[in-house]
Design a protein around this motif. Structure first.
Motif, mmCIF file in Angstrom:
data_model
loop_
_atom_site.group_PDB
_atom_site.id
_atom_site.type_symbol
_atom_site.label_atom_id
_atom_site.label_comp_id
_atom_site.label_asym_id
_atom_site.label_seq_id
_atom_site.Cartn_x
_atom_site.Cartn_y
_atom_site.Cartn_z
ATOM 1 N N VAL A 1 0.837 -1.204 0.000
ATOM 2 C CA VAL A 1 0.000 0.000 0.000
ATOM 3 C C VAL A 1 0.869 1.250 0.000
ATOM 4 C CG1 VAL A 1 -1.647 1.353 1.351
ATOM 5 C CG2 VAL A 1 -1.987 -1.103 1.070
ATOM 6 N N VAL A 2 1.916 1.250 0.823
ATOM 7 C CA VAL A 2 2.819 2.403 0.886
ATOM 8 C C VAL A 2 3.563 2.567 -0.438
ATOM 9 C CG1 VAL A 2 4.965 3.258 1.939
ATOM 10 C CG2 VAL A 2 3.081 2.486 3.381
ATOM 11 N N ASN A 3 3.998 1.465 -1.048
ATOM 12 C CA ASN A 3 4.661 1.541 -2.359
ATOM 13 C C ASN A 3 3.775 2.265 -3.366
ATOM 14 O OD1 ASN A 3 6.824 0.085 -1.424
ATOM 15 N ND2 ASN A 3 6.230 -1.844 -2.388
ATOM 16 N N ARG A 4 2.497 1.888 -3.402
ATOM 17 C CA ARG A 4 1.578 2.480 -4.369
ATOM 18 C C ARG A 4 1.379 3.973 -4.109
ATOM 19 N NH1 ARG A 4 -2.252 -0.623 -3.464
ATOM 20 N NH2 ARG A 4 -3.649 0.681 -2.212
ATOM 21 N N MET A 5 1.199 4.341 -2.834
ATOM 22 C CA MET A 5 0.980 5.758 -2.518
ATOM 23 C C MET A 5 2.229 6.598 -2.792
ATOM 24 S SD MET A 5 -1.525 5.838 0.832
ATOM 25 C CE MET A 5 -0.481 4.841 1.905
ATOM 26 N N LEU A 6 3.400 6.053 -2.488
ATOM 27 C CA LEU A 6 4.633 6.787 -2.766
ATOM 28 C C LEU A 6 4.834 6.988 -4.263
ATOM 29 C CD1 LEU A 6 7.139 5.173 -0.227
ATOM 30 C CD2 LEU A 6 6.201 7.486 -0.132
ATOM 31 N N ASN A 7 4.541 5.956 -5.043
ATOM 32 C CA ASN A 7 4.682 6.079 -6.498
ATOM 33 C C ASN A 7 3.689 7.087 -7.066
ATOM 34 O OD1 ASN A 7 6.848 4.299 -6.988
ATOM 35 N ND2 ASN A 7 5.501 2.522 -6.825
ATOM 36 N N ASP A 8 2.478 7.139 -6.498
ATOM 37 C CA ASP A 8 1.500 8.147 -6.930
ATOM 38 C C ASP A 8 2.025 9.554 -6.636
ATOM 39 O OD1 ASP A 8 -0.226 6.201 -7.797
ATOM 40 O OD2 ASP A 8 -1.506 6.251 -5.999
ATOM 41 N N LEU A 9 2.611 9.745 -5.457
ATOM 42 C CA LEU A 9 3.164 11.053 -5.092
ATOM 43 C C LEU A 9 4.354 11.412 -5.987
ATOM 44 C CD1 LEU A 9 3.031 10.835 -1.190
ATOM 45 C CD2 LEU A 9 1.652 12.342 -2.641
ATOM 46 N N LYS A 10 5.154 10.408 -6.323
ATOM 47 C CA LYS A 10 6.298 10.648 -7.208
ATOM 48 C C LYS A 10 5.825 11.021 -8.605
ATOM 49 C CE LYS A 10 10.549 8.547 -8.959
ATOM 50 N NZ LYS A 10 11.407 7.321 -8.969
ATOM 51 N N ARG A 11 4.801 10.329 -9.089
ATOM 52 C CA ARG A 11 4.249 10.619 -10.415
ATOM 53 C C ARG A 11 3.722 12.050 -10.488
ATOM 54 N NH1 ARG A 11 -0.912 7.738 -10.747
ATOM 55 N NH2 ARG A 11 -1.541 9.650 -9.665
ATOM 56 N N ASP A 12 3.108 12.500 -9.391
ATOM 57 C CA ASP A 12 2.562 13.862 -9.342
ATOM 58 C C ASP A 12 3.604 14.900 -8.951
ATOM 59 O OD1 ASP A 12 0.110 12.789 -10.009
ATOM 60 O OD2 ASP A 12 -0.573 12.632 -7.923
ATOM 61 N N LYS A 13 4.855 14.457 -8.831
ATOM 62 C CA LYS A 13 5.993 15.338 -8.514
ATOM 63 C C LYS A 13 5.855 16.033 -7.165
ATOM 64 C CE LYS A 13 7.049 16.099 -13.389
ATOM 65 N NZ LYS A 13 7.287 17.077 -14.481
ATOM 66 N N VAL A 14 5.149 15.372 -6.253
ATOM 67 C CA VAL A 14 5.048 15.885 -4.878
ATOM 68 C C VAL A 14 6.310 15.521 -4.108
ATOM 69 C CG1 VAL A 14 3.742 15.765 -2.715
ATOM 70 C CG2 VAL A 14 2.544 15.725 -4.909
ATOM 71 N N ILE A 15 6.826 14.323 -4.376
ATOM 72 C CA ILE A 15 8.066 13.873 -3.753
ATOM 73 C C ILE A 15 8.932 13.199 -4.806
ATOM 74 C CG2 ILE A 15 6.894 13.447 -1.536
ATOM 75 C CD1 ILE A 15 7.213 10.403 -2.183
ATOM 76 N N SER A 16 10.172 12.946 -4.434
ATOM 77 C CA SER A 16 11.037 12.054 -5.206
ATOM 78 C C SER A 16 11.836 11.261 -4.185
ATOM 79 C CB SER A 16 11.965 12.835 -6.141
ATOM 80 O OG SER A 16 12.784 13.731 -5.410
ATOM 81 N N PHE A 17 12.376 10.125 -4.607
ATOM 82 C CA PHE A 17 13.162 9.335 -3.656
ATOM 83 C C PHE A 17 14.234 8.564 -4.389
ATOM 84 C CE2 PHE A 17 8.966 7.433 -4.445
ATOM 85 C CZ PHE A 17 9.294 6.238 -5.081
ATOM 86 N N GLU A 18 15.337 8.388 -3.669
ATOM 87 C CA GLU A 18 16.476 7.665 -4.225
ATOM 88 C C GLU A 18 17.264 7.040 -3.090
ATOM 89 O OE1 GLU A 18 20.407 8.416 -7.087
ATOM 90 O OE2 GLU A 18 19.047 10.054 -6.598
ATOM 91 N N LYS A 19 17.465 5.723 -3.161
ATOM 92 C CA LYS A 19 18.229 4.977 -2.165
ATOM 93 C C LYS A 19 17.730 5.216 -0.742
ATOM 94 C CE LYS A 19 22.420 4.881 -5.004
ATOM 95 N NZ LYS A 19 23.864 5.243 -5.090
ATOM 96 N N GLY A 20 16.414 5.231 -0.591
ATOM 97 C CA GLY A 20 15.823 5.364 0.733
ATOM 98 C C GLY A 20 15.715 6.781 1.247
ATOM 99 N N ILE A 21 16.246 7.744 0.503
ATOM 100 C CA ILE A 21 16.181 9.157 0.907
ATOM 101 C C ILE A 21 15.055 9.846 0.149
ATOM 102 C CG2 ILE A 21 17.395 11.362 0.997
ATOM 103 C CD1 ILE A 21 18.463 9.303 2.947
#
Length: 230
Positions: free
Chosen positions: A184-204
């Protein structure tokens, strides 16, 4: 990164007077749920994850305690003789330990120290109440967004690209704060990344649109000392 409220110098001196320092490696437990509660701990160095294993076997993370925090305090002035939560070192940790009975006696005989302790405990209660509020009112989504906001207040550094959360957490560790699954968290994080609300790399994680996260959960702009993960 904001500096959290710490216990008073006099309360800290109670821990220092015992001269009982303990050093623990990353991945070990300072204490676990059900163990006899005999000590309280003042964190000098490193971070400790405080969590609860719920009946279905899932782990619910409550906070990440950092230097200046006191843990093991839920057993204080309580008839229960066991720790109610788990305290796992997520870094190499140094703590000062004080016997629970000694600490209780010092507070009982020194009213102004009792007042200082009550102030500290009340702040911790306010933090927990707002965390559970977000989880109950806004569900899994609200829990994740709230966790990201709190992480930014505790471990965030403002950069030209956004707020960089300088604490590496796996998606499973984030899920533990939200009371949900890693998927569930994977899906929500990817949605936020797609909408450019967040980005993440190597756990950061870098937050680019903090206002979006706040608007989605009707953020009440609580004082910074309350809206924290530590």
């Amino acid at each position: 990164m904001q500096t959290p409220m710490k216990i008073s110098a006099e309360l800290k001196q109670l821990f220092e007077a015992t001269n009982n320092k303990k050093i623990l490696d990353k991945g070990t437990y300072l204490y676990q749920e059900g163990m006899v509660a005999s000590e309280l701990y003042y964190i000098l160095k490193g971070k400790v994850q405080i969590s609860k294993v719920i009946p279905d076997g899932k782990e619910l993370s409550i906070k990440i305690a950092a230097p200046g925090d006191v843990i093991g305090d839920l057993s204080l002035f309580c008839s229960s003789s066991s720790y109610m939560l788990n305290a796992k070192c997520i870094e190499n940790v140094e703590v000062l330990a004080i016997n629970k009975v000694i600490f209780e006696d010092k507070l009982s005989s020194t009213p102004h120290l009792t007042l200082e302790w009550l102030k500290y405990v009340q702040l911790q209660n306010q933090k927990n109440q707002t965390k559970f509020r977000d989880l109950i009112l806004h569900g899994k989504k609200g829990a994740l967004y709230s966790t990201l906001i709190r992480l930014s207040n505790s471990y965030g550094t403002l950069t030209p690209k956004g707020i960089v959360i300088e604490l590496s957490l796996t998606n499973q560790e984030l899920a533990n704060f939200c009371g949900t699954s890693r998927e569930v968290v994977n899906r929500m994080l990817n949605d936020l990344k797609r909408d450019k609300v967040i980005s993440f790399e190597k756990g950061i994680i870098t937050i680019h649109q903090l206002s979006h996260l706040k608007n989605e959960i009707d953020c009440e702009d609580c004082p910074i000392e309350i809206c924290r993960i530590d």
